[in-house]
Design an enzyme around this catalytic site. Structure first.
Site, PDB file in Angstrom:
ATOM      1  N   ARG A 167       0.831  -1.220   0.000  1.00 40.63           N
ATOM      2  CA  ARG A 167       0.000   0.000   0.000  1.00 40.63           C
ATOM      3  C   ARG A 167       0.859   1.262   0.000  1.00 40.63           C
ATOM      4  O   ARG A 167       0.540   2.264   0.660  1.00 40.63           O
ATOM      5  CB  ARG A 167      -0.932   0.040   1.222  1.00 40.63           C
ATOM      6  CG  ARG A 167      -1.843  -1.139   1.369  1.00 40.63           C
ATOM      7  CD  ARG A 167      -2.972  -1.156   0.361  1.00 40.63           C
ATOM      8  NE  ARG A 167      -3.914  -2.190   0.703  1.00 40.63           N
ATOM      9  CZ  ARG A 167      -3.861  -3.447   0.250  1.00 40.63           C
ATOM     10  NH1 ARG A 167      -2.912  -3.818  -0.605  1.00 40.63           N
ATOM     11  NH2 ARG A 167      -4.766  -4.326   0.625  1.00 40.63           N
ATOM     12  N   SER A 242     -10.851  -0.029   3.277  1.00 41.51           N
ATOM     13  CA  SER A 242     -10.104  -0.232   4.530  1.00 41.51           C
ATOM     14  C   SER A 242      -9.582   1.114   5.028  1.00 41.51           C
ATOM     15  O   SER A 242      -8.873   1.796   4.295  1.00 41.51           O
ATOM     16  CB  SER A 242      -8.907  -1.153   4.295  1.00 41.51           C
ATOM     17  OG  SER A 242      -9.332  -2.342   3.698  1.00 41.51           O
ATOM     18  N   GLU A 337      -4.801   4.064   6.135  1.00 42.80           N
ATOM     19  CA  GLU A 337      -4.487   3.836   4.719  1.00 42.80           C
ATOM     20  C   GLU A 337      -5.121   4.960   3.889  1.00 42.80           C
ATOM     21  O   GLU A 337      -4.582   5.382   2.870  1.00 42.80           O
ATOM     22  CB  GLU A 337      -5.069   2.480   4.291  1.00 42.80           C
ATOM     23  CG  GLU A 337      -4.823   2.174   2.836  1.00 42.80           C
ATOM     24  CD  GLU A 337      -5.440   0.847   2.409  1.00 42.80           C
ATOM     25  OE1 GLU A 337      -5.174  -0.182   3.040  1.00 42.80           O
ATOM     26  OE2 GLU A 337      -6.196   0.870   1.424  1.00 42.80           O
TER      27      GLU A 337
HETATM   28  P1  FAD Z   1      -8.521   9.375  -4.829  1.00 43.71           P
HETATM   29  O1  FAD Z   1      -9.227   8.988  -3.588  1.00 43.71           O
HETATM   30  O2  FAD Z   1      -9.161  10.394  -5.705  1.00 43.71           O
HETATM   31  O3  FAD Z   1      -7.047   9.858  -4.466  1.00 43.71           O
HETATM   32  C1  FAD Z   1      -6.230   9.098  -3.620  1.00 43.71           C
HETATM   33  C2  FAD Z   1      -4.874   9.819  -3.511  1.00 43.71           C
HETATM   34  O4  FAD Z   1      -4.210   9.799  -4.761  1.00 43.71           O
HETATM   35  C3  FAD Z   1      -5.003  11.302  -3.150  1.00 43.71           C
HETATM   36  O5  FAD Z   1      -3.887  11.638  -2.371  1.00 43.71           O
HETATM   37  C4  FAD Z   1      -4.943  12.023  -4.506  1.00 43.71           C
HETATM   38  O6  FAD Z   1      -4.425  13.334  -4.377  1.00 43.71           O
HETATM   39  C5  FAD Z   1      -3.995  11.125  -5.275  1.00 43.71           C
HETATM   40  N1  FAD Z   1      -4.260  11.037  -6.717  1.00 43.71           N
HETATM   41  C6  FAD Z   1      -5.430  10.672  -7.317  1.00 43.71           C
HETATM   42  N2  FAD Z   1      -5.266  10.633  -8.655  1.00 43.71           N
HETATM   43  C7  FAD Z   1      -3.983  10.981  -8.908  1.00 43.71           C
HETATM   44  C8  FAD Z   1      -3.195  11.127 -10.100  1.00 43.71           C
HETATM   45  N3  FAD Z   1      -3.705  10.904 -11.319  1.00 43.71           N
HETATM   46  N4  FAD Z   1      -1.893  11.515  -9.967  1.00 43.71           N
HETATM   47  C9  FAD Z   1      -1.368  11.764  -8.745  1.00 43.71           C
HETATM   48  N5  FAD Z   1      -2.050  11.653  -7.587  1.00 43.71           N
HETATM   49  C10 FAD Z   1      -3.346  11.248  -7.669  1.00 43.71           C
HETATM   50  N6  FAD Z   1      -7.744  -0.141  -2.265  1.00 43.71           N
HETATM   51  C11 FAD Z   1      -6.943  -1.227  -2.437  1.00 43.71           C
HETATM   52  O7  FAD Z   1      -5.716  -1.097  -2.557  1.00 43.71           O
HETATM   53  N7  FAD Z   1      -7.469  -2.482  -2.461  1.00 43.71           N
HETATM   54  C12 FAD Z   1      -8.790  -2.707  -2.345  1.00 43.71           C
HETATM   55  O8  FAD Z   1      -9.222  -3.850  -2.406  1.00 43.71           O
HETATM   56  C13 FAD Z   1      -9.654  -1.589  -2.158  1.00 43.71           C
HETATM   57  N8  FAD Z   1     -10.983  -1.759  -1.991  1.00 43.71           N
HETATM   58  C14 FAD Z   1     -11.781  -0.690  -1.773  1.00 43.71           C
HETATM   59  C15 FAD Z   1     -13.159  -0.899  -1.596  1.00 43.71           C
HETATM   60  C16 FAD Z   1     -14.013   0.170  -1.398  1.00 43.71           C
HETATM   61  C17 FAD Z   1     -15.486  -0.080  -1.197  1.00 43.71           C
HETATM   62  C18 FAD Z   1     -13.495   1.489  -1.413  1.00 43.71           C
HETATM   63  C19 FAD Z   1     -14.410   2.663  -1.253  1.00 43.71           C
HETATM   64  C20 FAD Z   1     -12.142   1.721  -1.580  1.00 43.71           C
HETATM   65  C21 FAD Z   1     -11.262   0.633  -1.762  1.00 43.71           C
HETATM   66  N9  FAD Z   1      -9.881   0.794  -1.928  1.00 43.71           N
HETATM   67  C22 FAD Z   1      -9.070  -0.294  -2.131  1.00 43.71           C
HETATM   68  C23 FAD Z   1      -9.290   2.143  -1.872  1.00 43.71           C
HETATM   69  C24 FAD Z   1      -9.334   2.901  -3.243  1.00 43.71           C
HETATM   70  O9  FAD Z   1     -10.309   2.372  -4.067  1.00 43.71           O
HETATM   71  C25 FAD Z   1      -7.989   2.850  -3.981  1.00 43.71           C
HETATM   72  O10 FAD Z   1      -6.958   3.342  -3.164  1.00 43.71           O
HETATM   73  C26 FAD Z   1      -8.024   3.653  -5.292  1.00 43.71           C
HETATM   74  O11 FAD Z   1      -6.817   3.448  -6.006  1.00 43.71           O
HETATM   75  C27 FAD Z   1      -8.222   5.157  -5.084  1.00 43.71           C
HETATM   76  O12 FAD Z   1      -8.446   5.732  -6.354  1.00 43.71           O
HETATM   77  P2  FAD Z   1      -9.156   7.141  -6.521  1.00 43.71           P
HETATM   78  O13 FAD Z   1      -9.073   7.519  -7.967  1.00 43.71           O
HETATM   79  O14 FAD Z   1     -10.501   7.126  -5.934  1.00 43.71           O
HETATM   80  O15 FAD Z   1      -8.168   8.058  -5.682  1.00 43.71           O
HETATM   81  P1  NAP Z   2     -10.207 -11.093   4.537  1.00 42.07           P
HETATM   82  O1  NAP Z   2     -10.272 -12.099   3.432  1.00 42.07           O
HETATM   83  O2  NAP Z   2     -11.258 -11.086   5.604  1.00 42.07           O
HETATM   84  O3  NAP Z   2      -8.786 -11.182   5.225  1.00 42.07           O
HETATM   85  C1  NAP Z   2      -8.449 -10.310   6.312  1.00 42.07           C
HETATM   86  C2  NAP Z   2      -7.026  -9.877   6.125  1.00 42.07           C
HETATM   87  O4  NAP Z   2      -6.191 -11.015   6.153  1.00 42.07           O
HETATM   88  C3  NAP Z   2      -6.834  -9.197   4.794  1.00 42.07           C
HETATM   89  O5  NAP Z   2      -6.668  -7.852   5.077  1.00 42.07           O
HETATM   90  C4  NAP Z   2      -5.606  -9.849   4.178  1.00 42.07           C
HETATM   91  O6  NAP Z   2      -4.503  -8.977   4.095  1.00 42.07           O
HETATM   92  C5  NAP Z   2      -5.218 -10.965   5.137  1.00 42.07           C
HETATM   93  N1  NAP Z   2      -5.191 -12.248   4.401  1.00 42.07           N
HETATM   94  C6  NAP Z   2      -6.226 -13.057   4.080  1.00 42.07           C
HETATM   95  N2  NAP Z   2      -5.785 -14.168   3.457  1.00 42.07           N
HETATM   96  C7  NAP Z   2      -4.440 -14.039   3.377  1.00 42.07           C
HETATM   97  C8  NAP Z   2      -3.404 -14.851   2.835  1.00 42.07           C
HETATM   98  N3  NAP Z   2      -3.666 -16.031   2.254  1.00 42.07           N
HETATM   99  N4  NAP Z   2      -2.130 -14.404   2.911  1.00 42.07           N
HETATM  100  C9  NAP Z   2      -1.853 -13.217   3.482  1.00 42.07           C
HETATM  101  N5  NAP Z   2      -2.789 -12.392   4.006  1.00 42.07           N
HETATM  102  C10 NAP Z   2      -4.058 -12.812   3.962  1.00 42.07           C
HETATM  103  O7  NAP Z   2     -10.131  -9.610   3.893  1.00 42.07           O
HETATM  104  P2  NAP Z   2     -11.255  -8.728   3.225  1.00 42.07           P
HETATM  105  O8  NAP Z   2     -11.489  -7.550   4.084  1.00 42.07           O
HETATM  106  O9  NAP Z   2     -12.423  -9.567   2.828  1.00 42.07           O
HETATM  107  O10 NAP Z   2     -10.497  -8.224   1.930  1.00 42.07           O
HETATM  108  C11 NAP Z   2     -10.165  -9.121   0.908  1.00 42.07           C
HETATM  109  C12 NAP Z   2      -9.043  -8.530   0.058  1.00 42.07           C
HETATM  110  O11 NAP Z   2      -9.467  -7.297  -0.521  1.00 42.07           O
HETATM  111  C13 NAP Z   2      -7.792  -8.216   0.873  1.00 42.07           C
HETATM  112  O12 NAP Z   2      -6.658  -8.481   0.099  1.00 42.07           O
HETATM  113  C14 NAP Z   2      -7.910  -6.743   1.146  1.00 42.07           C
HETATM  114  O13 NAP Z   2      -6.654  -6.105   1.251  1.00 42.07           O
HETATM  115  C15 NAP Z   2      -8.656  -6.235  -0.090  1.00 42.07           C
HETATM  116  N6  NAP Z   2      -9.464  -5.073   0.267  1.00 42.07           N
HETATM  117  C16 NAP Z   2      -8.836  -3.884   0.406  1.00 42.07           C
HETATM  118  C17 NAP Z   2      -9.547  -2.739   0.720  1.00 42.07           C
HETATM  119  C18 NAP Z   2      -8.853  -1.409   0.813  1.00 42.07           C
HETATM  120  O14 NAP Z   2      -9.517  -0.403   0.880  1.00 42.07           O
HETATM  121  N7  NAP Z   2      -7.546  -1.384   0.814  1.00 42.07           N
HETATM  122  C19 NAP Z   2     -10.922  -2.802   0.910  1.00 42.07           C
HETATM  123  C20 NAP Z   2     -11.522  -4.047   0.809  1.00 42.07           C
HETATM  124  C21 NAP Z   2     -10.799  -5.170   0.474  1.00 42.07           C
HETATM  125  P3  NAP Z   2      -4.255  -7.925   2.881  1.00 42.07           P
HETATM  126  O15 NAP Z   2      -5.219  -6.820   3.102  1.00 42.07           O
HETATM  127  O16 NAP Z   2      -2.835  -7.523   3.103  1.00 42.07           O
HETATM  128  O17 NAP Z   2      -4.476  -8.644   1.586  1.00 42.07           O
END
Ligand code: FAD
Ligand code: NAP
Length: 342
Positions: A167, A242, A337
């Site tokens: 991340r 998250s 995050e």
């Molecule tokens: P924004 O929220 O608009 O911006 C995020 C940051 O990036 C800000 O600091 C902004 O200034 C900067 N930024 C945006 N665009 C640019 C650009 N073109 N150049 C430079 N800087 C920029 N994230 C995960 O990693 N894994 C997941 O599984 C995941 N699941 C999610 C589920 C849900 C329901 C939600 C709501 C979010 C989730 N996220 C997840 C978080 C999010 O979707 C990601 O981080 C996504 O990449 C953000 O994109 P955005 O365009 O909305 O960014």
């Molecule tokens: P989950 O399956 O309930 O698991 C809980 C946590 O355990 C996750 O955060 C994941 O870490 C870790 N995990 C599960 N299985 C693993 C494995 N085999 N090896 C290592 N780590 C493991 O998680 P969830 O909330 O439903 O999310 C599923 C996936 O979607 C995850 O990868 C999560 O990161 C991603 N997600 C991200 C966001 C976001 O906003 N960043 C939002 C929703 C879902 P990791 O998170 O490091 O993978």
């Protein structure tokens, strides 16, 4: 080229998935790279806020200066590298991430299927090296183009220059607020796809769907189904996914915690151990709790939600409370995050 005049006192409520009603002093949405560069040159770039899909953002106050919404569109296959298994694909920063993933699958390409249904834009995906179900953006990333905010000069960053980590990328540290990503290039597979089905409940979901020999599209469908069951749809309940990163701790710290909490889930990451933040928050008693319109999701404690009229500072106060309680119980400092503005 005619430059759009900024819209004044523009509500950002529809531009952030938390649904927080803060106002941009000036707002411009750019859909062409020349307009982006000219806008940077014309308007002061000191008070500049870059906005993609607003899905990783918590606004705690109005945004002064210029809010620049990145809306550059386009996606194409650049090179099919016939001798290799890799296809070079380019997507502009304003493309919707999930639509880009579906397009890649429709073109028979593998590599992004585990990252299905992540909200937001292509341009923001490298910022935190988006990841889900054991796959990260960096696994298929080749390079990105980015405009330097101060000069308007277009530069290219290869994978090493992006310093990707969990991340994390260089755009969150050394180059924070210095560049706008305009396009991202990926290497996607034509065949011999590197499928990852051993993470979370993907395999269970595939079995449920009767899939014996998974394809990238089948995995995408499984991921979509799991996510729809577990995560709140921002169109229904405001959230930014998250809220905290999963903490990664030294083995000695982990071992003493495990003695005290034998049920604690964990995942080894090299010499360190990852502990799911959602579990810590649940143990601290916050899962499903509601404080006014700010709350903790009922199915995943890592997701903070806005039930309607929460202010950014209400969500922030809740996140502070969670951090303090988790620290008191487990001695672990949760780190956000989500990008908290300012
Ligand atoms: P924004 O929220 O608009 O911006 C995020 C940051 O990036 C800000 O600091 C902004 O200034 C900067 N930024 C945006 N665009 C640019 C650009 N073109 N150049 C430079 N800087 C920029 N994230 C995960 O990693 N894994 C997941 O599984 C995941 N699941 C999610 C589920 C849900 C329901 C939600 C709501 C979010 C989730 N996220 C997840 C978080 C999010 O979707 C990601 O981080 C996504 O990449 C953000 O994109 P955005 O365009 O909305 O960014
Ligand atoms: P989950 O399956 O309930 O698991 C809980 C946590 O355990 C996750 O955060 C994941 O870490 C870790 N995990 C599960 N299985 C693993 C494995 N085999 N090896 C290592 N780590 C493991 O998680 P969830 O909330 O439903 O999310 C599923 C996936 O979607 C995850 O990868 C999560 O990161 C991603 N997600 C991200 C966001 C976001 O906003 N960043 C939002 C929703 C879902 P990791 O998170 O490091 O993978």
């Amino acid at each position: 080229m005619n430059l759009a005049e900024p819209q004044k006192n523009f509500s950002l409520k529809a531009y952030n998935t938390f649904g927080i009603d803060q106002v941009a002093e000036n707002f411009i949405s750019v859909n062409h790279i020349d307009k982006l560069r000219e806008t940077l040159l014309k308007y002061a770039t000191k008070d500049l806020f870059v906005l993609g899909g607003g899905s990783n953002l918590l606004l705690t106050q109005d945004v002064p200066g210029l809010t620049l919404h990145i809306n550059l569109k386009g996606k194409e296959i650049i090179d099919t590298y016939d001798a290799e298994n890799c296809v070079l694909v380019k997507a502009m920063a304003g493309e919707v991430w999930h639509e880009f993933v579906l397009w890649s699958l429709e073109n028979g390409l593998g590599g992004l299927e585990n990252l299905s249904l992540i909200p937001g834009s292509v341009g923001a995906a490298p910022i935190q090296n988006i990841g889900a179900y054991g796959v990260e953006l960096k696994d298929s990333f080749v390079r990105c183009d980015a405009v330097e905010i101060e000069t308007g000069i277009l530069k290219t960053f290869d994978k090493a220059a992006c310093e990707f980590d969990y991340r994390h990328s260089v755009f969150k540290t050394k180059f924070k607020n210095k560049y706008i990503i305009t396009a991202v290039y990926f290497c996607l597979t034509k065949q011999n796809h590197l499928l990852k089905t051993d993470y979370g409940t993907i395999q269970t979901e595939l079995t449920l769907q009767g899939v014996e020999n998974p394809t990238p599209s089948a995995i995408s469908k499984a991921v979509i189904s799991i996510r729809q069951q577990k995560l709140p749809d921002p169109k229904m309940i405001g959230n930014s996914g998250s809220f905290f990163k999963n903490p990664v701790v030294e083995k000695t710290i982990f071992q003493s915690l495990k003695e005290k909490y034998p049920d604690m889930p964990f995942y080894e990451v090299g010499d360190l151990v990852k502990i799911p933040a959602g579990w810590l928050i649940e143990q601290a008693g916050f899962k499903g709790k509601r404080f006014g319109d700010a709350g903790v999701h009922t199915k995943q404690a890592l997701v903070l939600v806005n039930y309607g009229n929460a202010k950014g500072r209400d969500i922030l106060a809740l996140s502070d409370k969670i951090q303090q309680t988790v620290f008191k119980i487990f001695g672990i400092q949760l780190l956000p995050e989500v990008n908290i503005y300012p």
